[in-house]
Design a protein around this motif. Structure first.
Motif, PDB file in Angstrom:
ATOM      1  N   PHE A   1       0.839  -1.193   0.000  1.00 29.49           N
ATOM      2  CA  PHE A   1       0.000   0.000   0.000  1.00 29.49           C
ATOM      3  C   PHE A   1       0.878   1.248   0.000  1.00 29.49           C
ATOM      4  CE2 PHE A   1      -2.784  -3.248   1.393  1.00 29.49           C
ATOM      5  CZ  PHE A   1      -4.089  -2.816   1.247  1.00 29.49           C
ATOM      6  N   ALA A   2       0.495   2.217  -0.815  1.00 30.17           N
ATOM      7  CA  ALA A   2       1.167   3.520  -0.840  1.00 30.17           C
ATOM      8  C   ALA A   2       0.102   4.600  -0.988  1.00 30.17           C
ATOM      9  CB  ALA A   2       2.168   3.593  -1.986  1.00 30.17           C
ATOM     10  N   LEU A   3       0.420   5.793  -0.536  1.00 28.36           N
ATOM     11  CA  LEU A   3      -0.495   6.930  -0.647  1.00 28.36           C
ATOM     12  C   LEU A   3      -0.026   7.804  -1.803  1.00 28.36           C
ATOM     13  CD1 LEU A   3      -2.980   8.115   0.740  1.00 28.36           C
ATOM     14  CD2 LEU A   3      -1.455   9.433   2.215  1.00 28.36           C
ATOM     15  N   LEU A   4      -0.862   7.929  -2.827  1.00 26.89           N
ATOM     16  CA  LEU A   4      -0.506   8.733  -3.993  1.00 26.89           C
ATOM     17  C   LEU A   4      -0.723  10.223  -3.732  1.00 26.89           C
ATOM     18  CD1 LEU A   4      -2.132   6.568  -6.816  1.00 26.89           C
ATOM     19  CD2 LEU A   4       0.310   6.764  -6.288  1.00 26.89           C
ATOM     20  N   GLU A   5      -1.775  10.530  -2.996  1.00 26.00           N
ATOM     21  CA  GLU A   5      -2.161  11.926  -2.828  1.00 26.00           C
ATOM     22  C   GLU A   5      -3.027  12.041  -1.583  1.00 26.00           C
ATOM     23  OE1 GLU A   5      -4.772  15.001  -5.557  1.00 26.00           O
ATOM     24  OE2 GLU A   5      -3.529  13.487  -6.569  1.00 26.00           O
ATOM     25  N   HIS A   6      -2.811  13.082  -0.781  1.00 27.96           N
ATOM     26  CA  HIS A   6      -3.664  13.297   0.387  1.00 27.96           C
ATOM     27  C   HIS A   6      -4.145  14.739   0.414  1.00 27.96           C
ATOM     28  CE1 HIS A   6       0.329  14.516   1.855  1.00 27.96           C
ATOM     29  NE2 HIS A   6      -0.307  15.275   2.729  1.00 27.96           N
ATOM     30  N   ARG A   7      -5.367  14.909   0.877  1.00 27.36           N
ATOM     31  CA  ARG A   7      -6.000  16.216   0.966  1.00 27.36           C
ATOM     32  C   ARG A   7      -6.627  16.366   2.355  1.00 27.36           C
ATOM     33  NH1 ARG A   7      -7.071  18.535  -4.211  1.00 27.36           N
ATOM     34  NH2 ARG A   7      -5.452  17.709  -5.615  1.00 27.36           N
ATOM     35  N   PRO A   8      -6.831  17.597   2.816  1.00 22.98           N
ATOM     36  CA  PRO A   8      -7.492  17.794   4.120  1.00 22.98           C
ATOM     37  C   PRO A   8      -8.844  17.101   4.164  1.00 22.98           C
ATOM     38  CG  PRO A   8      -6.566  19.852   3.317  1.00 22.98           C
ATOM     39  CD  PRO A   8      -6.436  18.867   2.190  1.00 22.98           C
ATOM     40  N   VAL A   9      -9.244  16.681   5.346  1.00 16.07           N
ATOM     41  CA  VAL A   9     -10.471  15.907   5.483  1.00 16.07           C
ATOM     42  C   VAL A   9     -11.707  16.701   5.062  1.00 16.07           C
ATOM     43  CG1 VAL A   9     -10.988  16.502   7.883  1.00 16.07           C
ATOM     44  CG2 VAL A   9     -11.577  14.216   7.013  1.00 16.07           C
ATOM     45  N   GLY A  10     -11.593  18.016   5.024  1.00 13.98           N
ATOM     46  CA  GLY A  10     -12.712  18.845   4.607  1.00 13.98           C
ATOM     47  C   GLY A  10     -12.857  18.988   3.104  1.00 13.98           C
ATOM     48  N   THR A  11     -11.952  18.408   2.332  1.00 14.80           N
ATOM     49  CA  THR A  11     -12.018  18.493   0.869  1.00 14.80           C
ATOM     50  C   THR A  11     -13.300  17.838   0.355  1.00 14.80           C
ATOM     51  OG1 THR A  11      -9.600  18.389   0.730  1.00 14.80           O
ATOM     52  CG2 THR A  11     -10.828  17.886  -1.275  1.00 14.80           C
ATOM     53  N   ALA A  12     -13.931  18.460  -0.615  1.00 18.05           N
ATOM     54  CA  ALA A  12     -15.165  17.915  -1.192  1.00 18.05           C
ATOM     55  C   ALA A  12     -14.911  16.548  -1.816  1.00 18.05           C
ATOM     56  CB  ALA A  12     -15.715  18.878  -2.241  1.00 18.05           C
ATOM     57  N   ASP A  13     -15.854  15.640  -1.629  1.00 15.47           N
ATOM     58  CA  ASP A  13     -15.707  14.293  -2.164  1.00 15.47           C
ATOM     59  C   ASP A  13     -15.534  14.304  -3.679  1.00 15.47           C
ATOM     60  OD1 ASP A  13     -15.982  13.363   0.387  1.00 15.47           O
ATOM     61  OD2 ASP A  13     -18.040  12.664   0.156  1.00 15.47           O
ATOM     62  N   GLU A  14     -16.174  15.256  -4.360  1.00 12.52           N
ATOM     63  CA  GLU A  14     -16.078  15.332  -5.819  1.00 12.52           C
ATOM     64  C   GLU A  14     -14.636  15.539  -6.275  1.00 12.52           C
ATOM     65  OE1 GLU A  14     -18.136  17.059  -3.954  1.00 12.52           O
ATOM     66  OE2 GLU A  14     -20.078  16.156  -4.458  1.00 12.52           O
ATOM     67  N   VAL A  15     -13.883  16.299  -5.488  1.00  8.42           N
ATOM     68  CA  VAL A  15     -12.479  16.530  -5.822  1.00  8.42           C
ATOM     69  C   VAL A  15     -11.691  15.228  -5.717  1.00  8.42           C
ATOM     70  CG1 VAL A  15     -10.363  17.721  -5.115  1.00  8.42           C
ATOM     71  CG2 VAL A  15     -12.564  18.937  -5.096  1.00  8.42           C
ATOM     72  N   ILE A  16     -11.936  14.470  -4.661  1.00  8.41           N
ATOM     73  CA  ILE A  16     -11.224  13.206  -4.458  1.00  8.41           C
ATOM     74  C   ILE A  16     -11.559  12.226  -5.583  1.00  8.41           C
ATOM     75  CG2 ILE A  16     -10.898  11.254  -2.901  1.00  8.41           C
ATOM     76  CD1 ILE A  16      -9.787  13.928  -1.868  1.00  8.41           C
ATOM     77  N   LEU A  17     -12.822  12.125  -5.946  1.00  2.76           N
ATOM     78  CA  LEU A  17     -13.223  11.207  -7.007  1.00  2.76           C
ATOM     79  C   LEU A  17     -12.618  11.603  -8.350  1.00  2.76           C
ATOM     80  CD1 LEU A  17     -16.942  10.703  -5.961  1.00  2.76           C
ATOM     81  CD2 LEU A  17     -15.107   9.012  -5.835  1.00  2.76           C
ATOM     82  N   ARG A  18     -12.521  12.898  -8.595  1.00  4.79           N
ATOM     83  CA  ARG A  18     -11.910  13.371  -9.840  1.00  4.79           C
ATOM     84  C   ARG A  18     -10.422  13.017  -9.873  1.00  4.79           C
ATOM     85  NH1 ARG A  18     -13.909  18.074  -9.646  1.00  4.79           N
ATOM     86  NH2 ARG A  18     -12.132  19.263  -8.844  1.00  4.79           N
ATOM     87  N   ARG A  19      -9.750  13.170  -8.744  1.00  5.47           N
ATOM     88  CA  ARG A  19      -8.323  12.833  -8.692  1.00  5.47           C
ATOM     89  C   ARG A  19      -8.106  11.321  -8.786  1.00  5.47           C
ATOM     90  NH1 ARG A  19      -5.180  15.943 -10.494  1.00  5.47           N
ATOM     91  NH2 ARG A  19      -3.467  15.062  -9.269  1.00  5.47           N
ATOM     92  N   GLU A  20      -9.031  10.553  -8.236  1.00  4.60           N
ATOM     93  CA  GLU A  20      -8.937   9.099  -8.365  1.00  4.60           C
ATOM     94  C   GLU A  20      -9.005   8.694  -9.832  1.00  4.60           C
ATOM     95  OE1 GLU A  20     -11.204   5.046  -6.780  1.00  4.60           O
ATOM     96  OE2 GLU A  20     -12.271   6.965  -6.834  1.00  4.60           O
ATOM     97  N   ALA A  21      -9.932   9.289 -10.576  1.00  2.00           N
ATOM     98  CA  ALA A  21     -10.058   8.995 -12.002  1.00  2.00           C
ATOM     99  C   ALA A  21      -8.787   9.374 -12.758  1.00  2.00           C
ATOM    100  CB  ALA A  21     -11.270   9.737 -12.577  1.00  2.00           C
ATOM    101  N   TYR A  22      -8.172  10.482 -12.360  1.00  4.50           N
ATOM    102  CA  TYR A  22      -6.921  10.928 -12.979  1.00  4.50           C
ATOM    103  C   TYR A  22      -5.829   9.871 -12.798  1.00  4.50           C
ATOM    104  CZ  TYR A  22      -2.404  13.320 -13.211  1.00  4.50           C
ATOM    105  OH  TYR A  22      -1.099  13.656 -13.477  1.00  4.50           O
ATOM    106  N   TRP A  23      -5.659   9.388 -11.581  1.00  5.60           N
ATOM    107  CA  TRP A  23      -4.604   8.424 -11.306  1.00  5.60           C
ATOM    108  C   TRP A  23      -4.869   7.087 -12.015  1.00  5.60           C
ATOM    109  CZ3 TRP A  23       0.034   9.554  -9.847  1.00  5.60           C
ATOM    110  CH2 TRP A  23       0.259  10.687  -9.069  1.00  5.60           C
ATOM    111  N   LYS A  24      -6.121   6.679 -12.097  1.00  4.66           N
ATOM    112  CA  LYS A  24      -6.439   5.460 -12.838  1.00  4.66           C
ATOM    113  C   LYS A  24      -6.027   5.590 -14.301  1.00  4.66           C
ATOM    114  CE  LYS A  24     -10.397   4.011 -10.019  1.00  4.66           C
ATOM    115  NZ  LYS A  24     -11.881   3.884  -9.967  1.00  4.66           N
ATOM    116  N   GLN A  25      -6.259   6.764 -14.847  1.00  5.89           N
ATOM    117  CA  GLN A  25      -5.890   7.005 -16.245  1.00  5.89           C
ATOM    118  C   GLN A  25      -4.374   7.023 -16.423  1.00  5.89           C
ATOM    119  OE1 GLN A  25      -7.697  10.517 -17.917  1.00  5.89           O
ATOM    120  NE2 GLN A  25      -6.260  10.599 -19.639  1.00  5.89           N
ATOM    121  N   ILE A  26      -3.687   7.736 -15.543  1.00  3.13           N
ATOM    122  CA  ILE A  26      -2.227   7.866 -15.654  1.00  3.13           C
ATOM    123  C   ILE A  26      -1.522   6.527 -15.469  1.00  3.13           C
ATOM    124  CG2 ILE A  26      -0.188   8.830 -14.501  1.00  3.13           C
ATOM    125  CD1 ILE A  26      -1.664  10.806 -16.291  1.00  3.13           C
TER     126      ILE A  26
END
Length: 269
Positions: A232-257
């Motif tokens: 397990f590794a952490l690719l990216e971390h954001r403050p817990v208050g970050t909107a879920d939509e931002v996290i899901l968008r970044r997840e899609a980015y990493w899947k693509q990359i």
């Protein structure tokens, strides 16, 4: 200044001991076995190979502290009560009880044999550190240095390591799971109220965290394959208050990359 084990712990009859240099057996790390379960660690002393290696009354047990080179953690003195064809019968003795899980020793021993005569090594064992508390998992290294085998993750979750729990509860993020046996990768995200910690606790409990593809690999009840293969590794971390939509968008980015939706990965969406 080097301090030898013999200076702080003189042993009157070293020839009555076998020294157990317990190290990775290609499935489990003894350090994680000890931190996970004392009874599991005792089984490392009860295992009997074809040869009668523990042919003395006592066993001085060390486990490889695999995060640091040439470092071993004291795991107790065991008394051999019986020798059966398929196993040893042992009990934890009282000698050195205060050092168990706390005393870190230095030795550059790398020979294949893991069960050797104690008197040949006692004088060369050096004291590196005495931990304030028995080892319960590696200290949190910072978000940018996370690299965990599944077995180590299990240890941290089972012991509820407060430094890891506090840090990972405070962030949402995108993580990477790598199957080191095949090279295939899985990108996931944590965007709930309890952040990365809660998500990784789910993996520690099940091996798959609910993923369809990972569930296939975790089919064995013992999670043997998962323990051996997953990191397990952490690719990216954001403050817990970050909107879920931002996290899901970044997840899609990493899947693509990382191409984890095709033949190089384990993502299916």
């Amino acid at each position: 200044m080097t301090i030898r084990l013999a200076e702080i712990w003189p042993i009157a009859a070293p020839a009555t001991f076998k020294l157990h240099f317990a190290r990775w057996n290609r499935i489990n790390q003894p350090l994680e076995a000890w931190a996970r379960s004392r009874s599991e660690w005792q089984k490392w002393q009860e295992h009997r190979p074809a040869r009668d290696d523990f042919n003395r009354p006592l066993i001085f047990s060390l486990m490889q502290f695999y995060h640091e080179p040439d470092t071993w953690l004291f795991g107790g003195v065991f008394r051999v009560l019986g020798r059966h064809p398929d196993r040893y019968e042992v009990e934890l003795a009282g000698e050195g009880a205060g050092f168990i899980g706390r005393l870190k020793l230095g030795s550059s021993y790398r020979n294949r044999s893991t069960r050797v005569n104690f008197e040949n090594h006692h004088a060369d064992l050096t004291v590196l550190e005495i931990l304030r508390e028995p080892y319960s998992g590696r200290a949190f290294p910072g978000f940018d240095e996370i690299d965990l085998g599944f077995e180590e993750l299990e240890t941290l979750v089972r012991n509820g390591r407060p430094d890891w729990k506090a840090a990972l509860e405070s962030v949402k993020g995108i993580y990477l799971i790598t199957d080191t046996m095949t090279g295939l990768r899985y990108v996931g995200s944590a965007y709930g109220d309890n952040g990365i910690w809660s998500r990784w606790c789910s993996y520690a409990a099940t091996g798959h965290g609910g993923s369809v593809e990972l569930r296939k690999l975790a089919a064995e009840p013992s999670l043997a394959y998962i323990r051996q293969a997953f990191r397990f590794a952490l690719l990216e971390h954001r403050p817990v208050g970050t909107a879920d939509e931002v996290i899901l968008r970044r997840e899609a980015y990493w899947k693509q990359i990382l191409l984890t939706r095709d033949q190089f990965g384990l993502n299916r969406n």
